[in-house]
Design a protein around this motif. Structure first.
Motif, short mmCIF file in Angstrom:
data_model
loop_
_atom_site.label_atom_id
_atom_site.label_comp_id
_atom_site.label_asym_id
_atom_site.label_seq_id
_atom_site.Cartn_x
_atom_site.Cartn_y
_atom_site.Cartn_z
N THR A 74 0.78 -1.24 0.00
CA THR A 74 0.00 0.00 0.00
C THR A 74 0.82 1.29 0.00
OG1 THR A 74 -0.11 -0.14 2.42
CG2 THR A 74 -1.95 -1.10 1.18
N SER A 112 -1.17 3.61 -2.18
CA SER A 112 -2.61 3.34 -2.28
C SER A 112 -3.42 4.59 -1.94
CB SER A 112 -2.99 2.20 -1.33
OG SER A 112 -4.38 2.02 -1.31
N GLY A 152 -6.25 4.31 -0.68
CA GLY A 152 -7.02 3.94 0.49
C GLY A 152 -7.74 2.62 0.30
N THR A 208 1.79 -1.35 5.96
CA THR A 208 0.49 -0.74 5.71
C THR A 208 0.05 0.11 6.89
OG1 THR A 208 -0.20 -2.45 4.15
CG2 THR A 208 -1.94 -1.23 5.24
N HIS A 251 1.69 3.30 6.38
CA HIS A 251 1.14 4.04 5.25
C HIS A 251 -0.24 4.62 5.54
CE1 HIS A 251 3.60 0.98 2.66
NE2 HIS A 251 4.35 1.98 3.06
N LEU A 252 -1.12 3.82 6.16
CA LEU A 252 -2.54 4.16 6.19
C LEU A 252 -3.11 4.47 7.56
CD1 LEU A 252 -3.98 1.56 3.62
CD2 LEU A 252 -3.12 3.86 3.19
N ARG A 254 -4.40 8.00 8.77
CA ARG A 254 -5.68 8.49 8.27
C ARG A 254 -6.81 8.11 9.22
NH1 ARG A 254 -5.42 6.62 1.86
NH2 ARG A 254 -3.18 6.99 1.55
#
Length: 311
Positions: A205, A208, A210, A292, A295-296, A299
């Motif tokens: 990701t 990515s 999302g 990941t 990365h995510l 959020r």
């Protein structure tokens, strides 16, 4: 005498070193005139030379269509040699599905005028290619020797595409990188899903948009009729099990991140969360959970903070 021994050792050792840096690509004919090379479901390493990606080619009566070129010049050369072992037809089209290095860094081995990609893919490769190359040299070492970024010269757009006796349908998705090409060979019913689909290998990701976007697009992608599907990573499938695994895996990640953020868990705590037993066969699940999360997860933390009452 000692000088002779040193020279002799050097002469014997050099071919061994060179042999170790040769990709042993195994071609599997998955449909008439259609071959797949399956990569390992591993991380990049000096042991595998970055050979962790699926590539493919189709022999048409108007030339060979290649889908992705692998992680290095050496891989591209090996793939091109393998194609020559199958057909005398020249390579006339190379479709690069997205800008990640394991899919595009073998492009030097193919005619520059044949290299094609979505315009956004070209722009992202131009912006990030040198950084990707530096990182690949760091991870796989001498396998990358001589590899340089080669930008596509032709632009692909979603829609029908005819190459000789094969009819293709091109699709543009965004979930994995923001510009993800999926290719359906309508002539054989083969769907080249690239990294929009991982199977028995944890998804990645770094670019990515999302998990929510990816899941929505996966639902659209799963409606395409096919006889066989080539994922970007993992084995060939002839049914919907890759889609089912992807949906299940992404739903678990979404739930983990949402609930962890609501509880105020740290990145480190989320990275070390237990992985469900049903994903025991998904390679590199722990490694990719760590990545990941980096990365995510921020959020989901921001979303959780926005729900707090304002005093």
């Amino acid at each position: 005498m000692s000088r002779f021994v040193v020279v002799l050792v050097a002469l014997v050792w050099l071919p061994i070193i060179q042999a170790d840096l040769r990709y042993q690509l195994e071609l599997v004919e998955i449909a008439p005139n259609t071959w797949m090379v399956e990569g390992k479901t591993e991380n990049f390493s000096t042991k595998n030379g970055g050979n962790i990606v699926n590539t493919a080619f189709i022999v048409t009566d108007a030339g060979v269509v290649v889908i992705d070129t692998g992680p290095s010049l050496r891989y591209g050369d090996a793939l091109h040699d393998a194609i020559r072992g199958i057909t005398d037809q020249p390579v006339t089209l190379v479709m690069l599905t997205h800008h990640h290095p394991d899919h595009v860094f073998g492009s030097q081995a193919f005619p520059e005028q044949a290299l094609a990609a979505l315009p956004e893919t070209r722009a992202m490769l131009e912006a990030s290619g040198d950084d990707f190359a530096e990182n690949m040299y760091r991870m796989v070492g001498d396998w990358m020797r001589g590899t340089e970024v080669r930008l596509p010269t032709r632009e692909l757009q979603p829609g029908p595409l005819t190459v000789g006796d094969h009819e293709f349908q091109l699709y543009r998705f965004t979930g994995h990188t923001g510009a993800d090409l999926v290719v359906l060979d309508k002539t054989t019913g083969t769907l080249f899903a690239s990294d929009m689909v991982f199977f028995d290998r944890a998804l990645t990701t770094p670019q990515s948009l999302g998990l929510d976007v990816w899941k929505e697009e996966l639902a659209v992608l799963s409606e395409i009729e096919f006889e066989r599907l080539v994922p970007g990573h993992g084995p060939l499938v002839t049914d919907g099990q890759a889609f089912a695994q992807m949906r299940d895996y992404m739903t678990w990640l979404e739930t983990l991140f949402t609930e962890s953020a609501a509880q105020g868990l740290t990145l480190n705590e989320v990275m070390n969360a237990p992985i469900p037993e049903r994903f025991a066969g998904v390679a590199e699940a722990r490694y990719e959970l760590i990545r990941t999360t980096t990365h995510l997860y921020p959020r989901y933390e921001r979303a959780a903070l926005s729900m707090l009452p304002v005093e």
